[in-house]
Design an enzyme around this catalytic site. Structure first.
Site, PDB file in Angstrom:
ATOM      1  N   ASP A 160       0.688  -1.168   0.024  1.00  0.00           N
ATOM      2  CA  ASP A 160      -0.001  -0.002  -0.012  1.00  0.00           C
ATOM      3  C   ASP A 160       1.082   1.246   0.194  1.00  0.00           C
ATOM      4  OD1 ASP A 160       0.952   0.020   2.372  1.00  0.00           O
ATOM      5  OD2 ASP A 160      -0.949  -0.034   3.567  1.00  0.00           O
ATOM      6  N   ASP A 211       4.936  -0.915   7.493  1.00  0.00           N
ATOM      7  CA  ASP A 211       4.254  -1.529   8.646  1.00  0.00           C
ATOM      8  C   ASP A 211       5.138  -2.264   9.370  1.00  0.00           C
ATOM      9  OD1 ASP A 211       4.727  -3.750   6.824  1.00  0.00           O
ATOM     10  OD2 ASP A 211       2.918  -3.102   5.613  1.00  0.00           O
ATOM     11  N   ASP A 231       7.677  11.213  24.021  1.00  0.00           N
ATOM     12  CA  ASP A 231       7.684  12.423  23.160  1.00  0.00           C
ATOM     13  C   ASP A 231       7.133  13.768  23.943  1.00  0.00           C
ATOM     14  OD1 ASP A 231       7.127  13.302  20.331  1.00  0.00           O
ATOM     15  OD2 ASP A 231       5.208  13.665  21.138  1.00  0.00           O
ATOM     16  N   GLU A 279      12.699  12.880  25.159  1.00  0.00           N
ATOM     17  CA  GLU A 279      12.640  13.775  24.285  1.00  0.00           C
ATOM     18  C   GLU A 279      12.520  15.210  24.771  1.00  0.00           C
ATOM     19  OE1 GLU A 279      10.888  15.405  19.869  1.00  0.00           O
ATOM     20  OE2 GLU A 279       9.561  15.094  21.707  1.00  0.00           O
TER      21      GLU A 279
END
Length: 557
Positions: free
Chosen positions: A43, A47, A214, A277
């Site tokens: 696609d 993945d 994050d 981070e």
């Protein structure tokens, strides 16, 4: 939406690497940007199954662990950093069973697995935000200013450009430091703490070895949400403490998570880590995130942003090592990631400098992170047409028409702001899918095309083209990582500077000396030993070594 495994099984455990206690202290960790690494189903989007199939490549490269960017259920407004369900895999990337299979395969190969956790914000499609009553408890809603509340509550700007507030149909405003589809959570609500600890336990039960946190500097906002009084606020991130970033209150959250990670690891007999981070204005403030009772690592963005000058590099290295030593933590080095311009381009478009910078980084004490494709010497893709670009920053503040905005052409690049040398300061250029083999796109990325177009001249940069070529960047990385693993003095150990001519750095590690010539021309000096590895051909004649311009050499001493 939360998925369940079709065949639940006990959490796998990574085998020991033989590198002693605290595996993270000298680990080399490879970042997999999942949608651009390998596509298994045609696609055009990478993945989990594709990543799993390519894990032997990472084992052969010589890394110790893999960090996977978010693969959770998401509307993909910001490449998966807008999470709608933290316990489900987005169908774009596979299933929860695919995640389980990847972790098991990695552990069978001796690789550890770190996954992203995104605690500053969720997707606006998250069930909490979809429920008006819950949303106003668990996110940051405020009344507006002005006669009828028509103005934002304060002057904060989104990192992606434009105001950091969006008004709802009910007339109030919610905070989003990133895209409007990413509302900021209210970490003053205990239910938010409880939920994220449960999320971490879910993935630890599945066998992950740690979390990259994050926006680890962003969860706590200054009381009263005061104005900043300055425009172009994205350029201030990492330069000063802001009322929405690097507030002292974030450390209580990290201390709680460290207790969870240590307790969980002790119970299972394995070491699990947290990686911050975090953008902080000084090395000393960054070191606060890796105090003994907080997270294990923090990305060193000061090193990433250092100019290619001997004095500047030495200053950053000294400050970084001193700061982390003061809290007993290792320094964590990085040159590229999915949010910044690839260092081949950032360092003046010079592959020679990029190769030299990598050998410098891998010779320094501590841990190092590699971003997928840097081992191939990939440059930033700087000519993507507007119609294929997907970075949300591109669509805010008039940028879709080419207008500049906050963060464009800056030298620091926190969370969504690429450094100078890219395409208008946006991030798509570093996220173009990897070239694996073949003469034409998609270069073995998958059975179909690729979600971002690959350059037509990348055939010589593929994994297949570089494998076995001793002059290739890929083989340089493989040789460096093999030596780093084999030589006991590299990794987490002592370092001392050695005398060197202007423009040259020299430092010793046990049994090794590293020289870095940052000048654009050869420099001669007495040969310090036997050359082990160099980013460019080095000659030794009558006990004099000629260091090529923009090169790094490791010497056995």
């Amino acid at each position: 939406m939360t998925q369940e495994l079709t065949s639940p099984s006990p959490a796998p455990q990574a085998p020991g690497t033989g590198r002693g206690p605290g595996w993270w202290r000298d680990a080399v960790i490879y970042q997999v940007y999942v949608r651009s690494f390998a596509d298994s189903d045609g696609d055009g989007i990478g993945d989990l199954r594709g990543a799993r199939e390519r894990l032997p490549y990472l084992k052969d490269l010589g890394v110790d662990a893999v960090w996977l960017t978010p693969f959770y259920a998401s509307p993909q407004a910001d490449g998966g950093y807008d999470v709608a369900d933290y316990r489900a895999v987005d169908p774009l990337f596979g299933t929860l069973q695919d995640a389980d299979d990847l972790i098991r395969t990695a552990h069978d190969l001796g690789l550890r697995v770190i996954v992203d956790i995104v605690p500053n914000h969720t997707s606006d499609r998250h069930p909490w935000f979809q429920d008006p009553e819950l949303a106003r408890q668990r996110y940051l809603f405020r009344p507006g200013k002005g006669e009828s509340g028509e103005l934002p509550p304060n002057d904060w700007e989104s990192v992606f450009g434009g105001p950091a507030w969006t008004r709802t149909d009910r007339g109030d405003w919610y905070l989003h430091l990133f895209a409007p589809e990413q509302p900021d959570l209210n970490w003053d609500n205990p239910e938010v703490h409880t939920e994220f600890e449960a999320i971490m336990r879910f993935w630890l039960d599945l066998g992950v070895d740690g979390f990259r946190v994050d926006v680890a500097h962003g969860m706590i906002k200054a009381p009263g949400l005061p104005d900043i009084g300055h425009g172009a606020q994205a350029q201030l991130i990492g330069a000063q403490v802001l009322p929405f970033f690097d507030q002292d209150g974030v450390h209580a959250i990290h201390r709680a998570w460290r207790r969870l990670l240590d307790g969980y690891g002790d119970a299972l007999g394995r070491q699990v880590i947290g990686v911050a981070e975090a953008w902080a204005p000084t090395a000393e403030r960054l070191a606060l995130y890796v105090r003994p009772d907080e997270l294990h690592q923090a990305f060193n963005f000061q090193f990433l942003n250092a100019p290619w000058q001997a004095d500047a590099l030495r200053s950053v290295i000294d400050a970084s090592l001193a700061a982390t030593a003061s809290v007993g933590a290792p320094t964590t080095w990085v040159l590229s990631n999915h949010d910044v311009v690839r260092h081949t381009t950032r360092l003046g478009g010079s592959l020679a400098r990029a190769r030299a910078a990598t050998l410098l980084m891998l010779a320094l004490p501590g841990s190092a992170y590699l971003y997928q494709g840097e081992e191939l010497g990939l440059p930033e893709v700087t000519d993507l047409p507007d119609e294929v670009r997907q970075d949300p920053a591109f669509f805010r503040g008039g940028r879709a028409t080419g207008a500049a905005g906050p963060g464009t052409d800056t030298e620091s690049a926190p969370d969504g702001v690429a450094t100078a040398g890219g395409q208008d300061g946006f991030r798509d250029g570093c996220r173009v899918p990897l070239p694996w083999s073949g003469e034409l796109p998609p270069y073995g990325f998958g059975p179909g095309g690729s979600w971002l177009p690959q350059p037509a001249d990348w055939s010589g940069l593929t994994v297949a083209a570089q494998t076995g070529d001793p002059a290739s960047t890929l083989e340089l990385y493989r040789a460096a990582l093999e030596l780093r693993r084999r030589l006991p003095g590299l990794g987490d150990g002592a370092m001392s500077w050695a005398p060197a001519p202007d423009g040259v750095l020299a430092f010793t590690r046990p049994g090794l000396l590293c020289t870095v010539n940052t000048l654009g021309h050869d420099v001669g000096l007495p040969a310090p030993g036997t050359p082990l590895l160099s980013s460019a051909p080095v000659t030794v004649d009558d006990a004099t070594a000629q260091l090529p311009g923009d090169s790094c050499t490791w010497w056995a001493i």
